[in-house]
Scaffold this motif. Structure first.
Motif, PDB file in Angstrom:
ATOM      1  N   GLY A 279     118.436  95.744 -15.949  1.00  0.00           N
ATOM      2  CA  GLY A 279     118.664  94.971 -14.900  1.00  0.00           C
ATOM      3  C   GLY A 279     119.186  95.483 -13.666  1.00  0.00           C
ATOM      4  O   GLY A 279     119.640  94.734 -12.770  1.00  0.00           O
ATOM      5  N   GLU A 280     119.029  96.959 -13.881  1.00  0.00           N
ATOM      6  CA  GLU A 280     119.387  97.867 -12.424  1.00  0.00           C
ATOM      7  C   GLU A 280     118.242  97.755 -11.443  1.00  0.00           C
ATOM      8  O   GLU A 280     117.299  98.386 -12.171  1.00  0.00           O
ATOM      9  CB  GLU A 280     119.995  99.279 -13.212  1.00  0.00           C
ATOM     10  CG  GLU A 280     121.242  99.038 -14.098  1.00  0.00           C
ATOM     11  CD  GLU A 280     121.634 100.180 -14.659  1.00  0.00           C
ATOM     12  OE1 GLU A 280     122.913 100.397 -14.916  1.00  0.00           O
ATOM     13  OE2 GLU A 280     120.765 101.167 -15.025  1.00  0.00           O
ATOM     14  N   ILE A 281     118.363  97.827 -10.485  1.00  0.00           N
ATOM     15  CA  ILE A 281     117.258  98.065  -9.385  1.00  0.00           C
ATOM     16  C   ILE A 281     117.289  99.182  -8.938  1.00  0.00           C
ATOM     17  O   ILE A 281     118.350  99.693  -8.371  1.00  0.00           O
ATOM     18  CB  ILE A 281     117.453  96.984  -8.247  1.00  0.00           C
ATOM     19  CG1 ILE A 281     117.453  95.514  -8.713  1.00  0.00           C
ATOM     20  CG2 ILE A 281     116.421  97.411  -7.295  1.00  0.00           C
ATOM     21  CD1 ILE A 281     117.433  94.712  -7.803  1.00  0.00           C
ATOM     22  N   LEU A 282     116.337 100.177  -9.242  1.00  0.00           N
ATOM     23  CA  LEU A 282     116.334 101.593  -8.815  1.00  0.00           C
ATOM     24  C   LEU A 282     116.026 101.717  -7.596  1.00  0.00           C
ATOM     25  O   LEU A 282     116.243 102.877  -6.826  1.00  0.00           O
ATOM     26  CB  LEU A 282     115.498 102.361  -9.940  1.00  0.00           C
ATOM     27  CG  LEU A 282     115.894 102.313 -11.306  1.00  0.00           C
ATOM     28  CD1 LEU A 282     115.005 103.007 -12.272  1.00  0.00           C
ATOM     29  CD2 LEU A 282     117.488 102.647 -11.720  1.00  0.00           C
ATOM     30  N   PHE A 283     115.078 101.194  -7.285  1.00  0.00           N
ATOM     31  CA  PHE A 283     114.387 101.260  -5.834  1.00  0.00           C
ATOM     32  C   PHE A 283     113.995  99.810  -5.167  1.00  0.00           C
ATOM     33  O   PHE A 283     113.337  99.050  -5.879  1.00  0.00           O
ATOM     34  CB  PHE A 283     113.009 101.904  -5.853  1.00  0.00           C
ATOM     35  CG  PHE A 283     112.360 102.111  -4.507  1.00  0.00           C
ATOM     36  CD1 PHE A 283     112.538 103.130  -3.502  1.00  0.00           C
ATOM     37  CD2 PHE A 283     111.313 101.124  -4.029  1.00  0.00           C
ATOM     38  CE1 PHE A 283     111.929 103.203  -2.311  1.00  0.00           C
ATOM     39  CE2 PHE A 283     110.681 101.255  -3.075  1.00  0.00           C
ATOM     40  CZ  PHE A 283     111.018 102.147  -2.100  1.00  0.00           C
ATOM     41  N   ILE A 284     114.182  99.450  -3.912  1.00  0.00           N
ATOM     42  CA  ILE A 284     113.988  98.355  -3.390  1.00  0.00           C
ATOM     43  C   ILE A 284     113.235  98.561  -1.833  1.00  0.00           C
ATOM     44  O   ILE A 284     113.699  99.199  -1.293  1.00  0.00           O
ATOM     45  CB  ILE A 284     115.040  97.439  -3.288  1.00  0.00           C
ATOM     46  CG1 ILE A 284     114.290  95.854  -2.870  1.00  0.00           C
ATOM     47  CG2 ILE A 284     116.011  97.840  -2.408  1.00  0.00           C
ATOM     48  CD1 ILE A 284     115.392  94.956  -3.149  1.00  0.00           C
ATOM     49  N   SER A 285     112.243  97.888  -1.373  1.00  0.00           N
ATOM     50  CA  SER A 285     111.760  97.719   0.007  1.00  0.00           C
ATOM     51  C   SER A 285     111.539  96.450   0.447  1.00  0.00           C
ATOM     52  O   SER A 285     110.798  95.609  -0.534  1.00  0.00           O
ATOM     53  CB  SER A 285     110.348  98.578  -0.040  1.00  0.00           C
ATOM     54  OG  SER A 285     109.848  98.780   1.150  1.00  0.00           O
ATOM     55  N   THR A 286     112.122  96.016   1.431  1.00  0.00           N
ATOM     56  CA  THR A 286     111.683  94.542   1.900  1.00  0.00           C
ATOM     57  C   THR A 286     111.061  94.502   2.896  1.00  0.00           C
ATOM     58  O   THR A 286     111.096  95.533   3.680  1.00  0.00           O
ATOM     59  CB  THR A 286     113.240  94.058   2.179  1.00  0.00           C
ATOM     60  OG1 THR A 286     113.759  94.624   3.279  1.00  0.00           O
ATOM     61  CG2 THR A 286     113.969  93.984   0.802  1.00  0.00           C
ATOM     62  N   PHE A 287     109.949  93.502   3.359  1.00  0.00           N
ATOM     63  CA  PHE A 287     109.201  93.407   4.301  1.00  0.00           C
ATOM     64  C   PHE A 287     109.445  92.364   5.202  1.00  0.00           C
ATOM     65  O   PHE A 287     108.751  91.910   6.150  1.00  0.00           O
ATOM     66  CB  PHE A 287     107.725  93.185   3.697  1.00  0.00           C
ATOM     67  CG  PHE A 287     107.347  94.435   2.818  1.00  0.00           C
ATOM     68  CD1 PHE A 287     107.596  95.746   3.063  1.00  0.00           C
ATOM     69  CD2 PHE A 287     106.965  93.911   1.444  1.00  0.00           C
ATOM     70  CE1 PHE A 287     107.255  96.781   1.777  1.00  0.00           C
ATOM     71  CE2 PHE A 287     106.751  94.936   0.615  1.00  0.00           C
ATOM     72  CZ  PHE A 287     106.752  96.124   0.836  1.00  0.00           C
ATOM     73  N   GLU A 288     110.689  91.505   4.808  1.00  0.00           N
ATOM     74  CA  GLU A 288     111.060  90.518   5.884  1.00  0.00           C
ATOM     75  C   GLU A 288     112.583  90.621   6.203  1.00  0.00           C
ATOM     76  O   GLU A 288     113.213  91.164   5.239  1.00  0.00           O
ATOM     77  CB  GLU A 288     110.749  89.219   5.375  1.00  0.00           C
ATOM     78  CG  GLU A 288     109.470  88.745   5.014  1.00  0.00           C
ATOM     79  CD  GLU A 288     109.279  87.322   4.674  1.00  0.00           C
ATOM     80  OE1 GLU A 288     109.989  86.479   4.289  1.00  0.00           O
ATOM     81  OE2 GLU A 288     107.917  86.845   4.764  1.00  0.00           O
ATOM     82  N   PRO A 289     113.140  90.673   7.356  1.00  0.00           N
ATOM     83  CA  PRO A 289     114.379  90.758   7.715  1.00  0.00           C
ATOM     84  C   PRO A 289     115.545  89.923   6.684  1.00  0.00           C
ATOM     85  O   PRO A 289     116.623  90.416   6.720  1.00  0.00           O
ATOM     86  CB  PRO A 289     114.588  90.226   9.160  1.00  0.00           C
ATOM     87  CG  PRO A 289     113.403  89.327   9.360  1.00  0.00           C
ATOM     88  CD  PRO A 289     112.270  89.729   8.493  1.00  0.00           C
ATOM     89  N   ASN A 290     115.062  88.736   6.430  1.00  0.00           N
ATOM     90  CA  ASN A 290     116.072  87.902   5.554  1.00  0.00           C
ATOM     91  C   ASN A 290     116.038  88.250   3.951  1.00  0.00           C
ATOM     92  O   ASN A 290     116.883  87.607   3.511  1.00  0.00           O
ATOM     93  CB  ASN A 290     116.060  86.562   5.951  1.00  0.00           C
ATOM     94  CG  ASN A 290     114.448  86.108   5.411  1.00  0.00           C
ATOM     95  OD1 ASN A 290     113.774  87.032   5.286  1.00  0.00           O
ATOM     96  ND2 ASN A 290     114.508  84.837   4.982  1.00  0.00           N
TER      97      ASN A 290
END
Length: 452
Positions: A29-40
């Motif tokens: 359940g550990e997030i190693l990488f994240i990229s968001t495409f919306e500001p919220n």
């Protein structure tokens, strides 16, 4: 090119975005990488996804599902979850989740080509490079998948090789000396090779994730494996290997002792032959290059034989002290070897110190960390078919104190959980004076054992 992407993104309505966010996470359940495409969007949006993954009673949930206002699409590759949150635009509804699933598979292949073997360590060591790949292929939430050779000219980061543990052990293997690293480094194991000789190596490597009850019953387990070849030969010969069991997801008719697979993925250029059995795999190999012949996952209904069983019992000695008795039994049989096995557990919070003794293999060690109250039992050079015992007195823990669970880390050579064996190795054209090595390795990803 980045400026063009930003300009094109600004011309398209936000509601048309196919993706809201993308992440790579492990089975803990550990997030190693994240990229968001919306500001919220934040990483909190992936917590419902991780909760569903960990709590699903029948294995992983469907590849696309909705939970808590979000629609998730994911694939499971190299013991990692590659997941997206779908957008709400009409374009997403028209294309469906199959396009996103295919795009995730392409993204995984691109990262594998650029970074080499995908592990948790290679992901965390190359976050900048992966961010560039995601920016080029998921431009602001708009899918623009490309092949790795077309992307390389737009990637400016260099690949960072994940460092292995400095604690290395050399153990006599079936085919000479095998270099292995304990614990986490073992999960990205690099079996030693000698490039100065005319040699061919075929490695069968499996990783184990499991949760085991106190009576030894396997509550849930997952075994993923790969067959990897590497040669140091002139030319580009055709390698053909014959397995004792076919790699297929279709159940065989009648009684079968072969391994049952839930997922099989063959490497690029691999030809499957051998009639209905499909036990012969062929691929052209290049000198000095590592070739992944196949990746597979054992079916959940496959009878999982783990390499070790751990039994525990607690005994009250005084009003303030109790004794933890552990017995670790190897199920791998004679001729196998575990270079290092480690069991860790959190002692009761009032524990002031421990006194211990062991029986079985000579090289055993038990340590207690007063800072985090952790007990660590380490066994080196653990031969298959044997057992080891530890008797640990926990001072000031309380006469009736117990420990709920612990984590077991291991690396076992010459044995794999699936029972897959390479029966024959053939090169075409045939080459003289070639040493052919077939090696087997099983490592732990996360094995949790209940003690009471």
């Amino acid at each position: 090119m980045h400026g063009d992407h930003q300009q094109l993104t600004s011309l398209m309505p936000q509601s048309a975005k196919m993706l809201k966010a993308f992440s790579i996470s492990n089975k803990r359940g550990e997030i190693l990488f994240i990229s968001t495409f919306e500001p919220n969007m934040t990483k909190d949006a992936f917590y419902p996804f991780l909760s569903e993954i960990s709590s699903s009673p029948h294995g992983d949930p469907p590849p696309a599902f909705a939970k808590d206002e979000h629609k998730y699409v994911y694939i499971f590759r190299d013991d990692l979850y590659w997941a997206c949150i779908m957008g709400n635009g009409r374009l997403t509804e028209q294309c469906g989740h199959m396009l996103i699933t295919d795009s995730l598979c392409q993204l995984h292949r691109v990262c594998s080509t650029l970074c080499g073997t995908i592990t948790q360590h290679s992901i965390t060591s190359n976050l900048t490079l992966i961010a560039e790949v995601v920016q080029e292929t998921m431009n602001g939430g708009f899918l623009q998948m490309q092949a790795a050779d077309k992307l390389q000219s737009h990637i400016y980061s260099s690949v960072v090789t994940a460092k292995e543990s400095s604690v290395m052990t050399a153990a006599p293997g079936l085919f000479g000396m095998e270099k292995s690293a304990p614990c986490t480094a073992a999960q990205q194991s690099a079996l030693a090779v000698d490039s100065s000789k005319r040699e061919l190596y075929v490695d069968v490597v499996e990783k184990v994730w499991a949760s085991v009850a106190s009576n030894g019953t396997v509550i849930r387990a997952e075994v993923t494996g790969s067959i990897i070849a590497r040669c140091f030969l002139a030319g580009n010969p055709m390698l053909t290997i014959t397995l004792n069991s076919p790699l297929c997801t279709t159940p065989l008719e009648g009684f079968s002792t072969g391994a049952r697979m839930s997922e099989v993925e063959f490497g690029t250029g691999v030809e499957v032959a051998g009639g209905e059995t499909g036990r012969q795999l062929s691929v052209i190999i290049s000198p000095g290059h590592e070739v992944t012949i196949a990746r597979y996952t054992l079916s959940p209904d496959h009878p999982h034989l783990l390499p070790f069983n751990l039994a525990a019992s607690f005994h009250s000695l005084t009003a303030s002290d109790c004794e933890l008795r552990l017995k670790l039994t190897s199920n791998t049989g004679m001729g196998t070897l575990a270079p290092q096995v480690t069991f860790r557990a959190a002692a009761p919070p009032t524990t002031a110190a421990i006194m211990s003794r062991t029986s079985g293999p000579k090289d055993q060690n038990i340590k207690f960390s007063p800072e985090d109250k952790t007990i660590t039992w380490t066994i080196s050079q653990f031969p298959g078919g044997s057992y080891a015992q530890a008797f640990i007195r926990m001072v000031d823990a309380g006469g009736n104190a117990t420990i709920d669970s612990g984590e077991l880390d291991f690396e076992v050579s010459r044995w794999v959980c699936s029972g897959i064996r390479v029966e024959r190795v053939k090169l075409n054209p045939a080459l003289n004076n070639v040493s052919k090595w077939v090696r087997y390795l099983t490592t732990s990803d996360s094995v949790s054992v209940r003690l009471c």
